[in-house]
Every structure is written in structure tokens, then in C-alpha cells.
Design a protein around this motif. Sequence first.
Motif, PDB file in Angstrom:
ATOM      1  N   LEU A 177      27.382 -47.591  70.676  1.00 36.48           N
ATOM      2  CA  LEU A 177      26.090 -47.223  71.250  1.00 36.48           C
ATOM      3  C   LEU A 177      25.583 -48.313  72.185  1.00 36.48           C
ATOM      4  O   LEU A 177      24.906 -48.027  73.179  1.00 36.48           O
ATOM      5  CB  LEU A 177      25.073 -46.956  70.131  1.00 36.48           C
ATOM      6  CG  LEU A 177      25.313 -45.699  69.282  1.00 36.48           C
ATOM      7  CD1 LEU A 177      24.215 -45.541  68.238  1.00 36.48           C
ATOM      8  CD2 LEU A 177      25.377 -44.452  70.158  1.00 36.48           C
ATOM      9  N   ALA A 178      25.927 -49.555  71.887  1.00 40.34           N
ATOM     10  CA  ALA A 178      25.530 -50.651  72.776  1.00 40.34           C
ATOM     11  C   ALA A 178      26.208 -50.515  74.136  1.00 40.34           C
ATOM     12  O   ALA A 178      25.596 -50.749  75.186  1.00 40.34           O
ATOM     13  CB  ALA A 178      25.871 -51.994  72.143  1.00 40.34           C
ATOM     14  N   ALA A 179      27.490 -50.142  74.116  1.00 42.10           N
ATOM     15  CA  ALA A 179      28.211 -49.936  75.373  1.00 42.10           C
ATOM     16  C   ALA A 179      27.626 -48.755  76.138  1.00 42.10           C
ATOM     17  O   ALA A 179      27.517 -48.777  77.366  1.00 42.10           O
ATOM     18  CB  ALA A 179      29.696 -49.711  75.096  1.00 42.10           C
ATOM     19  N   ALA A 180      27.258 -47.696  75.419  1.00 41.15           N
ATOM     20  CA  ALA A 180      26.632 -46.543  76.063  1.00 41.15           C
ATOM     21  C   ALA A 180      25.310 -46.947  76.706  1.00 41.15           C
ATOM     22  O   ALA A 180      24.978 -46.490  77.810  1.00 41.15           O
ATOM     23  CB  ALA A 180      26.409 -45.441  75.036  1.00 41.15           C
ATOM     24  N   ALA A 181      24.558 -47.805  76.017  1.00 35.51           N
ATOM     25  CA  ALA A 181      23.280 -48.276  76.575  1.00 35.51           C
ATOM     26  C   ALA A 181      23.505 -49.033  77.874  1.00 35.51           C
ATOM     27  O   ALA A 181      22.754 -48.864  78.838  1.00 35.51           O
ATOM     28  CB  ALA A 181      22.564 -49.161  75.551  1.00 35.51           C
TER      29      ALA A 181
ATOM     30  N   ALA B 177      16.830 -47.151  72.728  1.00 39.04           N
ATOM     31  CA  ALA B 177      16.535 -45.932  73.484  1.00 39.04           C
ATOM     32  C   ALA B 177      17.653 -44.914  73.333  1.00 39.04           C
ATOM     33  O   ALA B 177      17.406 -43.708  73.223  1.00 39.04           O
ATOM     34  CB  ALA B 177      16.320 -46.282  74.959  1.00 39.04           C
ATOM     35  N   VAL B 178      18.914 -45.392  73.319  1.00 38.27           N
ATOM     36  CA  VAL B 178      20.049 -44.492  73.124  1.00 38.27           C
ATOM     37  C   VAL B 178      20.002 -43.884  71.727  1.00 38.27           C
ATOM     38  O   VAL B 178      20.179 -42.672  71.549  1.00 38.27           O
ATOM     39  CB  VAL B 178      21.384 -45.238  73.342  1.00 38.27           C
ATOM     40  CG1 VAL B 178      22.564 -44.357  72.935  1.00 38.27           C
ATOM     41  CG2 VAL B 178      21.527 -45.650  74.797  1.00 38.27           C
ATOM     42  N   SER B 179      19.778 -44.715  70.728  1.00 36.19           N
ATOM     43  CA  SER B 179      19.712 -44.225  69.343  1.00 36.19           C
ATOM     44  C   SER B 179      18.610 -43.189  69.172  1.00 36.19           C
ATOM     45  O   SER B 179      18.791 -42.156  68.506  1.00 36.19           O
ATOM     46  CB  SER B 179      19.484 -45.392  68.382  1.00 36.19           C
ATOM     47  OG  SER B 179      20.578 -46.292  68.413  1.00 36.19           O
ATOM     48  N   GLN B 180      17.442 -43.459  69.779  1.00 40.17           N
ATOM     49  CA  GLN B 180      16.311 -42.534  69.647  1.00 40.17           C
ATOM     50  C   GLN B 180      16.620 -41.191  70.318  1.00 40.17           C
ATOM     51  O   GLN B 180      16.376 -40.131  69.741  1.00 40.17           O
ATOM     52  CB  GLN B 180      15.061 -43.161  70.261  1.00 40.17           C
ATOM     53  CG  GLN B 180      13.816 -42.287  70.116  1.00 40.17           C
ATOM     54  CD  GLN B 180      12.586 -42.946  70.722  1.00 40.17           C
ATOM     55  OE1 GLN B 180      12.688 -43.881  71.497  1.00 40.17           O
ATOM     56  NE2 GLN B 180      11.411 -42.466  70.352  1.00 40.17           N
ATOM     57  N   ARG B 181      17.172 -41.236  71.525  1.00 38.70           N
ATOM     58  CA  ARG B 181      17.460 -39.980  72.229  1.00 38.70           C
ATOM     59  C   ARG B 181      18.548 -39.196  71.502  1.00 38.70           C
ATOM     60  O   ARG B 181      18.481 -37.970  71.405  1.00 38.70           O
ATOM     61  CB  ARG B 181      17.884 -40.260  73.662  1.00 38.70           C
ATOM     62  CG  ARG B 181      18.118 -38.972  74.453  1.00 38.70           C
ATOM     63  CD  ARG B 181      18.294 -39.217  75.915  1.00 38.70           C
ATOM     64  NE  ARG B 181      18.551 -37.978  76.626  1.00 38.70           N
ATOM     65  CZ  ARG B 181      18.791 -37.884  77.923  1.00 38.70           C
ATOM     66  NH1 ARG B 181      18.807 -38.995  78.663  1.00 38.70           N
ATOM     67  NH2 ARG B 181      19.015 -36.713  78.496  1.00 38.70           N
ATOM     68  N   LEU B 182      19.543 -39.881  70.967  1.00 41.23           N
ATOM     69  CA  LEU B 182      20.606 -39.210  70.217  1.00 41.23           C
ATOM     70  C   LEU B 182      20.032 -38.542  68.976  1.00 41.23           C
ATOM     71  O   LEU B 182      20.371 -37.394  68.652  1.00 41.23           O
ATOM     72  CB  LEU B 182      21.692 -40.213  69.841  1.00 41.23           C
ATOM     73  CG  LEU B 182      22.877 -39.678  69.045  1.00 41.23           C
ATOM     74  CD1 LEU B 182      23.624 -38.603  69.829  1.00 41.23           C
ATOM     75  CD2 LEU B 182      23.827 -40.826  68.686  1.00 41.23           C
ATOM     76  N   ALA B 183      19.153 -39.257  68.272  1.00 43.16           N
ATOM     77  CA  ALA B 183      18.537 -38.691  67.064  1.00 43.16           C
ATOM     78  C   ALA B 183      17.705 -37.456  67.413  1.00 43.16           C
ATOM     79  O   ALA B 183      17.694 -36.461  66.659  1.00 43.16           O
ATOM     80  CB  ALA B 183      17.668 -39.741  66.379  1.00 43.16           C
TER      81      ALA B 183
END
Length: 308
Positions: free
Chosen positions: A19-23, A32-38
Motif C-alpha cells: 500500500l505504501a508503494a501504491a501511495a 489516504a490509500v487505506s481509507q479509500r480502499l476501505a
Amino acid sequence: MLDAKDLRFFSVVAASPSLAAAARALDVTPPAVSQRLAQMEARIGLHLVERGRGSLTLTAAGDALAQRAKRVLDEIEAINEEIFAHRNRISGPLHVIAPFGFGRVHVAPVLSKLVQDQPDVSLNLILSDAPYREIASSSWDLLIHVGRLRDSSHIQRKLATNRRLLCASPAYLEKWGTPAHPKDLSAHRCGVIREDLADVTMWNFSDAGGSEQSIRIRPNFASNDGEVVKSWALDHLGIVQRSEWNVAREIANGQLVQVLPDFRLPNADIVALLSPRTLRTARVDHALKLLVDAYASKPWSGAAVGED
């Protein structure tokens, strides 16, 4: 309900090792990535990514969504290409991977011209010390490679012939003498670039008659950075093996001297690898044409190097 933005977001997540790489790829923060995925998972009532330590792992539902999203996004991209083609314009993302040195000096200016001519192209250039290793972890359209590829299933297009040359500074040769034959290298100080798992201490030569021989050298200096090794040759440390594109100017102006000009090392040709996903798109075709045209005259060549 998912829309195209959700699909693009999840495609980046699915292609990233974490997820860090995706960010980083999305230019947002990991939270922000974790929140949008959730939020996506809550909307559709399915878990798409396994929560845990280590590399990012998709659930069965996540893997199915990633594959379907790719097909949908490719179709949207194709529709946009067709629309722009009718307007005689080129559009869409262009992701290029290239080596640090050659990419900075000879790829970036060509891509700059492309975007100036076609402002609807969205450009992303990744420079790497090992471009081929980026294939597995990056979404890409073109990969520029200098040198031999041991094996690759990707479609390749040769962009330019690129000789490998031995060279040294005049001051070094004045002090240590000039070798007349590859076997003379055992009495000289030599430098190498250590990259990947290549056997960089075995130098393979062929003469004008086609006879081949291999010489094992004992490096007196080494680095994983080609520019460092070249700078050491300019500082009179010894003989190095470098690409023609990288040392032609220094040979032409006398800072370096070509060593053993009657013997040839294997070429390190400049090639483009094409992603099967986008190899027939207008933007990739246009980029290839610009690269081929730019390198046709081998702009890095110096008169002192000679013709291939």
C-alpha cells in the motif's frame, strides 16, 4: 457501485507490492490509500486486499476485480485513442522505463519533444539502474535497454547500434604504456561496473578476421555506477569498458583514448521493449518513431570512434 476512477485506483493498488508503494504511485499518503480502499470495500461489501504484514495480497474477489478492471480500462483507453485519432491527435498515459545515464541524456529530451507536439499525452519516465527488473513491479509501455538481454519474451525494437569500447586517459597510457593485444591487459590496471549478476571480469574480443578470445581481468577499481567508473578513468586510474554513447565525446576531445581499436567487444545495442498491453497504441508508435529518428544519426558519436 464502482466507477472508472475506482477502477483506476484499484488497478494501481493491485499492481503495487504494498500500500505504501501504491501511495507513492498515486502521489498520496498511505493513510489516504487505506481509507479509500476501505470505503470501496464497504460500498461493495467485499474484502479486496488481505490485511497483514508483508507484501500486498489480493483476495479472490480483489484478483477478479483487478482483472476485470484492466479489461474495462483498456477498452476505455482504446475508445479515447480512436476519438483522438479522428482528430489527428494522440492522447493517453505513456509510461517509459530507461537506464539512469542514457535515459537522462538521450531519452528524456525525445520524450519532451513528444509531449510538446502531443500535449494530450500524459508522460511518466522512470529511471533505474536496472530497468529490466522494473517490469514486474511497474505499469509500463516502453522499456529502453542498453546491452544484451539474456532472455525476454517481450517484443523488441532495435533503436541504435551501440559499441562497447575500451578507453583510458592519455596520462594513464603515457605512464603504463598502451596495450597492443588483449593479452597485454594482464599488465594493466582495469576498472569494471558491477551490475546485476553479469560476469564483468570476463572481457570477450574478436579481431578483424573473426577470431575470438576471452580475457579474465583482475579489477583494480569497481563501482555499480557507470559515471563513477568513467570519472575514475578520466582521473587516470586505468582502462575501462564503456558504451560508445557514454564516452564518444571524451574520445573525440582527447580526454580519453580508445584502447585496442582493432579488437571489438560485443555490442551493447539500444533496444526498446514493448508492453503487450499497449504495443499497438498510437502514442507508443509515435514515441518509437521519435526515438528511432533521434538515434538514426547516433548523435553521441564522435569522429574519433569510427564507423560501425
